[in-house]
Design an enzyme around this catalytic site. Structure first.
Site, PDB file in Angstrom:
ATOM      1  N   GLY B  45       5.897  13.391   3.130  1.00 35.24           N
ATOM      2  CA  GLY B  45       6.600  13.559   2.005  1.00 35.24           C
ATOM      3  C   GLY B  45       6.633  15.201   1.231  1.00 35.24           C
ATOM      4  N   SER B  46       6.367  15.104   0.120  1.00 32.51           N
ATOM      5  CA  SER B  46       6.789  16.004  -0.807  1.00 32.51           C
ATOM      6  C   SER B  46       6.207  17.421  -0.515  1.00 32.51           C
ATOM      7  CB  SER B  46       6.352  15.761  -2.139  1.00 32.51           C
ATOM      8  OG  SER B  46       6.661  16.987  -2.936  1.00 32.51           O
ATOM      9  N   SER B  47       6.814  18.485  -0.913  1.00 36.38           N
ATOM     10  CA  SER B  47       6.265  19.891  -0.628  1.00 36.38           C
ATOM     11  C   SER B  47       5.296  20.275  -1.872  1.00 36.38           C
ATOM     12  CB  SER B  47       7.374  20.781  -1.088  1.00 36.38           C
ATOM     13  OG  SER B  47       8.640  20.513  -0.626  1.00 36.38           O
ATOM     14  N   SER B  48       5.218  19.293  -2.772  1.00 33.39           N
ATOM     15  CA  SER B  48       3.978  19.448  -3.751  1.00 33.39           C
ATOM     16  C   SER B  48       2.666  19.237  -3.339  1.00 33.39           C
ATOM     17  CB  SER B  48       4.411  18.877  -5.114  1.00 33.39           C
ATOM     18  OG  SER B  48       5.434  19.330  -5.665  1.00 33.39           O
TER      19      SER B  48
END
Lengths: 423, 121
Positions: B45-48
């Site tokens: 999932g996310s880039s964060s």
């Protein structure tokens, strides 16, 4: 395999270009060694996700770089902030967190990043060209750049993004390399009724299905007759990058590295082929919906940030109408797009329907919604996937038309004809 | 050892202050990663996620090590920057998929200086 550094790279690593460059290069080199890169390559742009506040460490990191004198070396855009910087009163969270969000924004702007504050940098005027080597963070931007623009970025995330912007270099690995951009998994949709694909909401559902079944492979969708619009490809990619780790996909006949299925596969046999069924898509629809009643408090659109094309569709549904007074209707977009809406006179039309336009941030992770006790409706696979965890809210995934119809009715209204016709 | 049945996205899936898994789609929602050797096949999932890993380490709410069968650079970068900024270390280890199959929650993990990992009940 060893990482072969150029003389410029070594100078940066030695601190001859300043302490910030040295620190950034040290991090880039450690990454390059881990991913077995042979060399570093030049990049032509960067898109930064590190500018979203996640706690004091995000400020510590940016502040260290600024203290050491960091300036970006390539054109660099900024992803969303934790707040609407132009309309800070929309933020309902802790005022101290808002201050820290602002502080972080200032730090990144002081390094020379452009204050674009959008998760859709590909909608900005200067977007990358086919074949450009770039370092983009933010999963939907990555998947769009690779798949739809044919630019090359690996699945970058926070922290490395700004290091690459400061050095102008990145490891030559992952999706920067030809051999990693071919598909190995086919999603066959040619047997499904073509009328199904007249509906925009099929694309995020297909994306969600691909994301949850692909793993780390590059997938290709085969069997769509028409060249698909950018906003449909974007919705597919954003959903696939939310439910899974997809950094690149192909749609045979629609995306630039897939003129044919064979080209997408690099003339190799796929490892596997999946025949997508209507039930697979319905299952994704159920997975992206956590509420079965008609209760509704909020409609939230614009994840990723809405494009002018999507506003044109929304406008066609709302003209001359008004939402129910008890429903909040939010649409998120980049500040450039919001300005364009004002110039076209569309912003007034949207406000007259009852739309709250949100810029610089997004409604699925930051405290903007006034009511999270009752369910929210969205046309975004990404919003539907993340909002229940982030906001503790129940969600209903639906078409844009159903979102508008429900906002007018004051309760959930779903047009099921698309599904009943397929039985 | 906390062996995750499915990959976890650190961002949107984990509270970096408490170390608790908050992803309602995850089968182990509610479990705490703090002080564990956290094992899963790959990240998601996310880039964060890198920022969340960094914040997790700063809060001392993180695992002592993360074991994967495929390298996840998002997780790794959180670990690299935690060392740069705070001098705190949370190694990210890679083991074979087959080896990972033998790891179960509640096992005691032995990690040697070469980064080899073995689990015992």
């Amino acid at each position: 395999m060893t990482l072969d550094l150029s003389s410029d790279d070594l100078e940066m690593l030695d601190g001859r270009n300043g302490a910030a460059v040295e620190m950034a290069m040290r991090i880039i080199v450690r990454l390059g060694e881990t991913v077995n890169a042979k060399r570093l390559i030049d990049i032509s742009s960067a898109h930064i996700d590190s500018c979203l506040y996640h706690g004091l460490s995000t400020i510590d990191f940016a502040d260290r770089l600024v203290q050491l004198g960091a300036q970006v070396k390539v054109p660099t855009t900024l992803n969303v902030s934790s707040m609407d910087l132009l309309h800070p009163d929309l933020y309902r969270g802790d005022p101290e967190e808002a201050l820290r969000g602002r502080q972080l924004a200032d730090l990144y702007e002081s390094m020379g990043c452009k204050p674009t504050w959008t998760c859709a940098p590909y909608l900005l005027e200067e977007r990358p060209n086919f074949g450009d080597q770039i370092v983009w963070a933010e999963s939907n931007a990555i998947v769009f750049a690779n798949s739809v623009l044919g630019a090359r970025t690996d699945r970058y995330g926070d922290l490395i993004d700004i290091c690459a912007a400061i050095t102008g270099r990145t490891p030559d690995a992952g999706l920067h390399l030809d051999e990693n951009r071919h598909a190995s998994l086919v999603y066959e949709v040619g047997h499904l009724s073509p009328s199904l694909f007249d509906h925009d909401e099929i694309f995020p559902l297909l994306g969600a299905f691909i994301g949850s079944t692909t793993g780390t492979q590059v997938p290709v969708v085969d069997g769509l007759n028409h060249k698909q619009s950018e906003y449909r490809l974007r919705a597919l990619g954003a959903a696939a990058a939310s439910t899974g780790s997809v950094g690149m996909f192909h749609v045979a006949g629609s995306t630039p590295e897939a003129p044919t299925l064979e080209a997408a596969l690099g003339s190799k046999d796929p490892q596997d082929s999946i025949r997508v069924s209507v039930e697979d898509l319905q299952m994704m629809r159920s997975k992206l919906t956590s509420s079965t009643g008609t209760a509704l408090a909020t409609v939230a659109l614009g994840t990723p940030h809405y494009s002018i094309d999507e506003f044109a569709i929304l406008r066609s549904h709302i003209l001359g109408k008004h939402k129910h007074p008890e429903i909040d209707f939010y649409v998120s977009a980049g500040r450039d797009i919001l300005l364009e809406l004002e110039l076209r006179g569309w912003a007034d039309e949207l406000r007259s329907f009852g739309v709250s336009l949100v810029g610089d941030t997004c409604t699925y992770f930051t405290p903007i919604l006034s009511n999270t006790d009752k369910p929210a409706m969205t046309d975004s696979g990404k919003w539907a996937y993340y909002a229940p965890s982030n906001l503790g809210i129940d969600v209903i995934f639906a078409s844009t038309a159903d979102c508008v119809a429900s906002a007018i009715a004051g309760r959930v209204v779903l047009d099921e004809s698309i599904w009943t016709n397929e039985q | 050892m906390l062996r995750l049945d499915e990959p976890l996205s650190f961002w949107g899936g984990l509270d970096p202050e408490t170390g608790q898994i908050t992803d309602v789609h995850h089968p182990q929602v509610g479990a705490s990663v703090t002080g564990t050797v956290l094992a899963m096949e790959h990240g998601r999932g996310s880039s964060s996620s890198s920022s969340v890993v960094l914040e997790l380490i700063r809060n001392k709410a993180g695992p002592v090590a993360i074991v994967l069968s495929e390298m996840d650079t998002h997780i790794l970068l959180g670990s690299i920057v935690a060392e740069e900024l705070y001098g705190l270390s949370m190694p990210v280890l890679i083991t074979s998929k087959e080896n990972l199959q033998n790891f179960h929650s509640g096992n005691v993990a032995h990690i040697d200086s070469e980064g080899n990992i073995n689990c015992v009940n």
